[in-house]
Design a protein around this motif. Structure first.
Motif, PDB file in Angstrom:
ATOM      1  N   VAL B  58       0.841  -1.198   0.000  1.00 23.16           N
ATOM      2  CA  VAL B  58       0.000   0.000   0.000  1.00 23.16           C
ATOM      3  C   VAL B  58       0.875   1.245   0.000  1.00 23.16           C
ATOM      4  N   LYS B  59       0.549   2.176  -0.883  1.00 26.46           N
ATOM      5  CA  LYS B  59       1.239   3.459  -0.924  1.00 26.46           C
ATOM      6  C   LYS B  59       0.234   4.516  -0.490  1.00 26.46           C
ATOM      7  N   LEU B  60       0.645   5.372   0.421  1.00 21.61           N
ATOM      8  CA  LEU B  60      -0.284   6.412   0.887  1.00 21.61           C
ATOM      9  C   LEU B  60       0.011   7.731   0.208  1.00 21.61           C
ATOM     10  N   GLN B  61      -1.038   8.405  -0.239  1.00 20.03           N
ATOM     11  CA  GLN B  61      -0.906   9.782  -0.724  1.00 20.03           C
ATOM     12  C   GLN B  61      -1.475  10.655   0.381  1.00 20.03           C
ATOM     13  N   ARG B  62      -0.580  11.299   1.133  1.00 20.46           N
ATOM     14  CA  ARG B  62      -1.084  12.018   2.300  1.00 20.46           C
ATOM     15  C   ARG B  62      -1.261  13.484   2.025  1.00 20.46           C
ATOM     16  N   GLU B  63      -2.247  14.037   2.747  1.00 22.06           N
ATOM     17  CA  GLU B  63      -2.375  15.483   2.758  1.00 22.06           C
ATOM     18  C   GLU B  63      -2.399  15.902   4.210  1.00 22.06           C
ATOM     19  N   GLY B  64      -1.377  16.656   4.605  1.00 17.63           N
ATOM     20  CA  GLY B  64      -1.322  17.148   5.979  1.00 17.63           C
ATOM     21  C   GLY B  64      -2.117  18.430   6.093  1.00 17.63           C
ATOM     22  N   LEU B  65      -2.119  19.005   7.274  1.00 22.40           N
ATOM     23  CA  LEU B  65      -2.895  20.222   7.493  1.00 22.40           C
ATOM     24  C   LEU B  65      -2.064  21.445   7.148  1.00 22.40           C
ATOM     25  N   VAL B  66      -2.639  22.353   6.380  1.00 23.33           N
ATOM     26  CA  VAL B  66      -2.028  23.657   6.169  1.00 23.33           C
ATOM     27  C   VAL B  66      -3.032  24.679   6.674  1.00 23.33           C
ATOM     28  N   GLY B  67      -2.627  25.505   7.600  1.00 24.67           N
ATOM     29  CA  GLY B  67      -3.542  26.520   8.119  1.00 24.67           C
ATOM     30  C   GLY B  67      -4.438  25.969   9.208  1.00 24.67           C
ATOM     31  N   ASP B  68      -5.688  26.398   9.175  1.00 24.49           N
ATOM     32  CA  ASP B  68      -6.592  26.178  10.288  1.00 24.49           C
ATOM     33  C   ASP B  68      -7.481  24.966  10.029  1.00 24.49           C
ATOM     34  N   LEU B  69      -7.480  24.021  10.961  1.00 23.83           N
ATOM     35  CA  LEU B  69      -8.221  22.769  10.768  1.00 23.83           C
ATOM     36  C   LEU B  69      -9.724  23.002  10.629  1.00 23.83           C
ATOM     37  N   GLU B  70     -10.259  23.914  11.467  1.00 20.59           N
ATOM     38  CA  GLU B  70     -11.695  24.178  11.445  1.00 20.59           C
ATOM     39  C   GLU B  70     -12.139  24.609  10.047  1.00 20.59           C
ATOM     40  N   THR B  71     -11.373  25.512   9.455  1.00 20.35           N
ATOM     41  CA  THR B  71     -11.702  26.026   8.131  1.00 20.35           C
ATOM     42  C   THR B  71     -11.580  24.929   7.093  1.00 20.35           C
ATOM     43  N   LYS B  72     -10.511  24.155   7.188  1.00 20.34           N
ATOM     44  CA  LYS B  72     -10.246  23.080   6.227  1.00 20.34           C
ATOM     45  C   LYS B  72     -11.394  22.060   6.242  1.00 20.34           C
ATOM     46  N   VAL B  73     -11.824  21.699   7.448  1.00 16.61           N
ATOM     47  CA  VAL B  73     -12.908  20.731   7.568  1.00 16.61           C
ATOM     48  C   VAL B  73     -14.179  21.284   6.944  1.00 16.61           C
ATOM     49  N   GLY B  74     -14.475  22.549   7.229  1.00 17.44           N
ATOM     50  CA  GLY B  74     -15.646  23.190   6.642  1.00 17.44           C
ATOM     51  C   GLY B  74     -15.610  23.122   5.127  1.00 17.44           C
ATOM     52  N   LEU B  75     -14.432  23.412   4.565  1.00 17.78           N
ATOM     53  CA  LEU B  75     -14.270  23.381   3.110  1.00 17.78           C
ATOM     54  C   LEU B  75     -14.465  21.985   2.550  1.00 17.78           C
ATOM     55  N   MET B  76     -13.850  20.993   3.219  1.00 19.50           N
ATOM     56  CA  MET B  76     -13.951  19.622   2.730  1.00 19.50           C
ATOM     57  C   MET B  76     -15.401  19.164   2.717  1.00 19.50           C
ATOM     58  N   ILE B  77     -16.123  19.480   3.794  1.00 21.40           N
ATOM     59  CA  ILE B  77     -17.518  19.043   3.873  1.00 21.40           C
ATOM     60  C   ILE B  77     -18.356  19.769   2.837  1.00 21.40           C
ATOM     61  N   ALA B  78     -18.139  21.077   2.723  1.00 16.73           N
ATOM     62  CA  ALA B  78     -18.940  21.861   1.784  1.00 16.73           C
ATOM     63  C   ALA B  78     -18.694  21.425   0.341  1.00 16.73           C
ATOM     64  N   SER B  79     -17.435  21.092   0.013  1.00 20.30           N
ATOM     65  CA  SER B  79     -17.123  20.739  -1.373  1.00 20.30           C
ATOM     66  C   SER B  79     -17.386  19.267  -1.660  1.00 20.30           C
ATOM     67  N   GLY B  80     -17.410  18.442  -0.618  1.00 13.03           N
ATOM     68  CA  GLY B  80     -17.620  17.009  -0.820  1.00 13.03           C
ATOM     69  C   GLY B  80     -16.413  16.325  -1.449  1.00 13.03           C
ATOM     70  N   ASP B  81     -15.285  17.014  -1.461  1.00  9.05           N
ATOM     71  CA  ASP B  81     -14.062  16.498  -2.070  1.00  9.05           C
ATOM     72  C   ASP B  81     -13.274  15.735  -0.995  1.00  9.05           C
ATOM     73  N   LEU B  82     -13.406  14.396  -0.998  1.00  9.90           N
ATOM     74  CA  LEU B  82     -12.890  13.627   0.134  1.00  9.90           C
ATOM     75  C   LEU B  82     -11.760  12.678  -0.262  1.00  9.90           C
ATOM     76  N   PRO B  83     -10.842  12.437   0.666  1.00 10.95           N
ATOM     77  CA  PRO B  83      -9.841  11.388   0.462  1.00 10.95           C
ATOM     78  C   PRO B  83     -10.440  10.032   0.847  1.00 10.95           C
ATOM     79  N   ASP B  84      -9.653   8.947   0.694  1.00  8.25           N
ATOM     80  CA  ASP B  84     -10.161   7.623   1.065  1.00  8.25           C
ATOM     81  C   ASP B  84     -10.313   7.487   2.574  1.00  8.25           C
ATOM     82  N   MET B  85      -9.296   8.008   3.291  1.00 10.75           N
ATOM     83  CA  MET B  85      -9.330   7.909   4.755  1.00 10.75           C
ATOM     84  C   MET B  85      -9.071   9.288   5.323  1.00 10.75           C
ATOM     85  N   LEU B  86      -9.635   9.569   6.475  1.00 14.37           N
ATOM     86  CA  LEU B  86      -9.343  10.871   7.067  1.00 14.37           C
ATOM     87  C   LEU B  86      -9.457  10.821   8.579  1.00 14.37           C
TER      88      LEU B  86
END
Lengths: 317, 537
Positions: B58-86
């Motif tokens: 298994v190879k992981l393509q990771r995305e770490g946090l840049v900036g503020d987690l609260e904002t990032k989560v809001g964006l991810m949920i609003a856009s529906g653009d999701l990774p496999d695991m989070l």
């Protein structure tokens, strides 16, 4: 049957110069098209987001699944006692910054302009506008250290001069917070603000000064009667523009310098939106506060503009 | 970052179309993953990472946090653009609320024997209202808890004070401040600078270091803003902000402030200044949770070993029995989850199952046997001096060894394993004392202990523990009330401590009046959740 024909002719006649002008300025118009598109995309399209303020918005749901709540968010806002405190703080700090910021910048520009030794002039200018480029994160720590009771330079100097006996905890006195914000703003922005006035002063016709000198006007008289009136349009335009930012100014500075002791005097709108809106996932409420600010800003800009017009001054719109 | 993730997505789409499945020519599966921590990009190859990749494919393509987690989560949920695991700290549950996570029950049952076995003790706690499990908490304690050198929290006192006073055992608040006051009188200056008697941290969200204290003075561990009290066989949520303990505590701070023992600017300094002051060695005492002073303690150990901080479980009255240490718990309300965007949930759960098993955990936390650790004749792990030195370098540990890339945010094991080894090297029971610095050993010897945490009582088990992992629903009346309550604490605590002594009573009454109506909604939510936990855990 005659009337419509007459009208058509009239319209035709009116249209003609319009189209002629349009053709003449087509290059200019083409050049402005990208900016108009940019403005529409980034300034007008987001207004659609204002619909959030009338919903109980929850992320992840589509627009049609949201719950509509009418003016509930605004009602909540105006009933919140913290809101009035925030309004007071924002206005107070903005006005302090605006007045002292502009006055100090104008005075600095006038002084620098009077200096004849170019080397000193240039270095004074550079030194005064350098703080502008420091991020508030760094600047706030400098301010904290300078005002510290534990060996801070301000307290040390005041004690050495025997003005005070005990160090004063400047950042812990609520009533002082606004003025610290004002003073640090002046320190950071005075040189930067002066640049535009210096540019305006440079454009003043030297003949005017010569004529005044021949008439026997001294330095102060020349400043008062020539330099200041010449840059008055710039001052008024900047004032009108800055009025629009009265309710939106200030975030980092207050956020980084505040502490529990002075919170009642430090919280401004942006911090309020963060604490009571975004951090609690109350996006709708944060939007409602944003709308309130926008509307008030619009009124302020148009109001000042109208006043400037009434007083026969230069105006923005 | 957004563009990067889009690029990654494209890359994956290409891989998919090229091979027809998420398996490339060499049999490598690719999973995308988001974690709510600001870790740098994976260097591509590390000692641990390469072994994991070889064994799982298994190879992981990771995305770490840049900036503020609260904002990032809001964006991810609003856009529906999701990774496999989070995993997104305590915001993970928001993805569940938005219907973006898949239940793990059946997957674990069928494909993940290790997860089933190692999380068995916690499984009931992980079930949400609908009976499903949506995430695996980052730490499981499958066997017994381990010990740490330092307790989770305490009234810390400078070693110099203890030494001069002849190593007293500190029990009460009065005793603690008497020691500090006396030492301060004798030594008004330390290292040429003014001695600071007591510091209390009040910087933005870290101010719990000041406001949490009353519950500890009554002997409770860190529960958060409220404390469940066992009454008539049932845990009843009570507030302590206006308790007698709070009054005595703030009054004591007020007295000490006016005597000049509490630092004048303690309420206006930020966290950096706090750490800086303690690191200078001239602070005699401070209350905090250990992780908040650890940075300063490490500087002291290196530069000024005679001024290290020693923790004590201080209480209000000598009749109070303290249980201030944490009962080992897992953060049941957050963890690694698989999203609805994942094309191969079976592969994902199998990968997580591989990560959690003991062998992999030893690899991630200890390293390769014979290379990064040794085993003695009793089967206990240890590291040689050279191996220890390697692990002291955080850059080597992260970028060459690579363990941290599979540890933070990933499901992992904590505590003691079946052979008596700790999963965490720095908590290895046989090494806590022997690996301590001479200055620490001097204190431990004086008190006849092998770890500072032995100055504390062993915690008593509470099924619901702790209260603070309960999340108050975002934007709810209880949430607004909580923010308002924190505002009052923010404004009044400094006021109470800094007022003139004869004014204290007046300010205290004002404070009680202001804060009392701001707790009802929160208590209601906490009570419901505590009851639910007592019934279901």
């Amino acid at each position: 049957m005659k009337t419509p024909v007459m009208l058509d002719v009239e319209i035709e006649a009116r249209k003609k110069p319009f189209w002629a002008t349009l053709m003449k300025q087509k290059v200019l118009l083409l050049m402005s098209v990208p900016f108009v598109i940019h403005t529409i995309i980034f300034k007008y399209v987001p207004i659609w987001g204002w619909t959030l303020a009338f919903q109980s918005y929850w992320p992840g749901k589509s627009f049609f699944e949201q719950v509509w709540v009418g003016f509930d968010n605004f009602r909540w806002l105006f009933r919140d006692p913290v809101f009035y405190q925030v309004l007071r703080n924002t206005l107070a700090m903005s006005i302090i910054q605006l007045v002292f910021g502009m006055v100090s910048s104008i005075i600095l520009a006038l002084i620098i302009n009077e200096v004849r030794w170019t080397f000193f002039k240039k270095s004074a200018q550079t030194i005064s506008y350098l703080p502008h480029f420091i991020s508030w994160v760094v600047a706030a720590n400098l301010v904290r250290d300078a005002l510290s009771t534990d060996g801070g330079i301000v307290n040390e100097i005041l004690m050495k001069l025997h003005i005070i006996k005990e160090p004063i905890m400047f950042l812990g006195i609520p009533e002082l917070f606004w003025w610290i914000i004002g003073a640090t703003h002046v320190w950071k922005e005075v040189g930067w603000g002066a640049i535009i006035y210096l540019a305006a002063i440079a454009a003043v016709d030297p003949n005017l000064y010569e004529a005044a000198t021949i008439d026997g006007a001294g330095r102060l008289r020349r400043i008062w009667h020539i330099t200041l009136p010449s840059i008055r349009p710039i001052i008024v335009i900047l004032l009108v523009m800055n009025m629009g930012y009265l309710l939106s100014s200030g975030f980092e500075q207050q956020y980084l310098l505040q502490n529990g002791r002075v919170i009642d005097y430090a919280r401004v709108f942006t911090i309020y939106e963060l604490d009571y809106g975004i951090k609690m996932m109350r996006y709708s409420f944060a939007t409602a506060v944003g709308i309130f600010r926008s509307v008030v800003s619009l009124v302020l800009v148009f109001g000042t503009n109208y006043l400037a017009k009434r007083m026969g001054q230069e105006r923005l719109i | 970052m957004k563009r990067k993730s889009l690029f990654l997505l494209l890359l994956i789409v290409f891989t998919v179309t090229a091979t027809g499945a998420l398996v490339s020519a060499q049999g490598t599966k690719v999973f995308t993953m988001f974690w709510g921590e600001p870790l740098p990009d994976y260097p591509g190859s590390t000692i641990v990472g390469d072994i994991i990749e070889r064994e799982t494919g298994v190879k992981l393509q990771r995305e770490g946090l840049v900036g503020d987690l609260e904002t990032k989560v809001g964006l991810m949920i609003a856009s529906g653009d999701l990774p496999d695991m989070l995993i997104a700290a305590h915001f993970t549950s928001l993805f569940k609320d938005a219907g973006m996570l898949i239940p793990l029950n059946d997957l674990v049952e069928k494909h993940a024997p290790n997860i089933k076995r190692l999380y068995a003790k916690h499984w009931e706690q992980l079930k949400q209202e609908d009976g499903n499990v949506y995430w695996l908490p980052i730490q499981a304690i499958p066997y017994g808890p381990d010990e740490s050198k330092y307790p989770e929290l305490g009234f810390f006192i400078n070693k110099k004070v203890l030494k001069e006073a002849g190593w007293p055992v500190i029990k009460t608040l009065d005793q603690y401040f008497d020691l500090i006051e006396n030492y301060m009188k004798k030594h008004p200056r330390i290292n040429g600078e003014k001695t600071i008697g007591y510091l209390t941290l009040f910087d933005s969200w870290r101010n719990f270091a000041t406001t949490n204290v009353p519950q500890h003075l009554l002997g409770y561990p860190n529960e958060g803003e409220f404390v469940p009290v066992l009454e008539n066989g049932k845990y009843v949520v009570r507030q302590y902000h206006t308790s007698h303990a709070a009054k005595v505590y703030y009054q004591k701070l007020n007295e000490m402030y006016n005597k000049g023992v509490v630092d004048k600017e303690t309420f206006v300094m930020n966290y950096d200044q706090y750490i800086e002051k303690i690191s200078s060695g001239r602070v005699l005492g401070t209350f905090n949770q250990y992780w908040q002073v650890q940075e300063a303690q490490e500087v002291l150990l290196r530069d000024d070993p005679e001024s290290i901080l020693v923790p004590f479980p201080v209480v209000l009255d000598e009749l109070i029995e303290e249980y201030q240490r944490d009962i080992p718990y897992i953060q049941a309300t957050q963890g690694m989850s698989i999203t609805t965007a994942c094309k191969d949930p079976v592969g994902a759960i199998k990968f997580l199952d591989y990560i959690i098993r003991e062998e992999t955990q030893h690899l991630i936390q200890w390293g390769v046997k014979g290379e990064h650790y040794e085993v003695d004749e009793n089967g206990l792990f240890y590291r040689t001096e050279e191996q220890k030195k390697l692990f002291l370098d955080p850059d080597w540990r992260r970028d060459v060894f690579g363990g941290p890339y599979f540890y933070n945010s990933f499901p992992s094991l904590r505590g003691i394993d079946q052979n008596g080894n700790s999963f965490m090297p720095d908590r290895q029971p046989n090494l806590i004392y022997s690996d301590s610095q001479p200055t620490e050993k001097e204190v431990m010897d004086a008190y006849g202990i092998k770890a500072f945490s032995e100055l504390y009582n062993k915690p008593v088990d509470k099924k619901y523990y702790p209260l603070w992992t309960i999340t108050i629903p975002a934007g709810s009346p209880a949430h607004i009330e909580q923010t308002r309550m924190k505002d009052i604490l923010n404004a009044y605590v400094p006021k109470m401590v800094m007022s003139k002594t004869n004014n204290f009573e007046k300010v205290w009454n004002e404070y009680v009046k202001a804060i009392s109506p701001l707790m009802k909604e929160q208590i209601k939510v906490y009570q419901e959740q505590i009851d639910w936990r007592m019934e279901n855990w």
